[in-house]
Design an enzyme around this catalytic site. Structure first.
Site: not given
Ligand SMILES: Nc1nc2c(ncn2[C@@H]2O[C@H](COP(=O)(O)OP(=O)(O)OP(=O)(O)O)[C@@H](O)[C@H]2O)c(=O)[nH]1
Ligand SMILES: [Zn+2]
Length: 199
Positions: A87-90, A128, A156, A158
């Protein structure tokens, strides 16, 4: 062949990554010089290049490399293609399965190429939803089929090992084009990917 597989690593990129991963090890409280970690920055550098090799691959070229003229218009399904993406977020893994179908319009492609195309897009930093659509778009562009369907089911990490810590939730994403926008064709596809053919 219009594409290459990642078997070698860019020396300059590896060198730069090693410096940075050594820093990261120190920043998380490790001793980067202890025996067990001596080669770790280089291992991670190579692993990361491997896991993101999709950036240097072209999905349409891969499909086109085994494209055959065939006058059929029956649904072709490749199901249960394993997916390992990040995932690009974590930058944590998401892991699951892709089910891909298309209805040819004069052209078919090698079955393995469908799985390779899933890897091309999975081996990048992803969400995804985008991964699902990118697989569909590449098949559309290469084969100009009557329809394409892509369903991905994934867990996921994360959401499992940190954050909300839900161990059993599965995310399903889908993308449908052409014939698959019709209820009957879509239902047939869903029935076929749900069937356990091993019985
Ligand atoms: N739509 C989508 N979201 C994703 C995917 N992979 C991870 N995420 C979400 O990306 C979001 C990033 O949210 P943020 O609030 O910026 O990050 P965060 O504080 O680490 O969020 P939490 O995971 O809720 O603790 C999270 O809700 C993750 O679950 C994906 O493939 N698609
Ligand atoms: Zn993630």
């Amino acid at each position: 062949m219009g594409y290459t597989k990642k078997e070698t690593y860019d020396e300059q990129v590896t060198e730069n990554l090693v410096v940075n991963y050594k820093n990261i090890l120190e920043l998380i409280g490790e001793d980067a010089d202890r025996e067990g970690l001596l080669k770790t920055p280089e291992r991670i550098a190579k692993a990361m290049q491997y896991l993101t090799q999709g950036y240097s691959l072209n999905a349409v070229d891969i499909l086109n490399s085994a494209k055959f003229h065939e006058p059929i218009s029956e649904m072709v399904i490749v199901k249960d293609i394993e997916i390992y993406s990040m995932c690009e977020h974590h930058m944590l893994p998401f892991i699951g399965k892709a089910h891909v179908a298309y209805i040819p319009n004069g052209w078919i492609t090698g079955l393995s190429k469908i799985a390779r195309v899933v890897d091309v897009f999975a081996r990048r930093l992803q969400v995804q939803e985008r991964l699902t659509v990118q697989v569909m778009d590449a098949i559309r562009e290469s084969l100009n089929p009557l329809g394409v369907a892509v369903v991905i089911e994934a867990k996921h990490l994360c959401m499992m090992m940190r954050g909300v810590q839900k161990q059993n939730s599965v995310t399903t994403t889908s993308a449908f084009y052409g014939e698959f926008e019709k209820d009957t064709t879509r239902s047939e596809f869903v029935k076929l990917i749900s069937a356990d053919l091993s019985r």
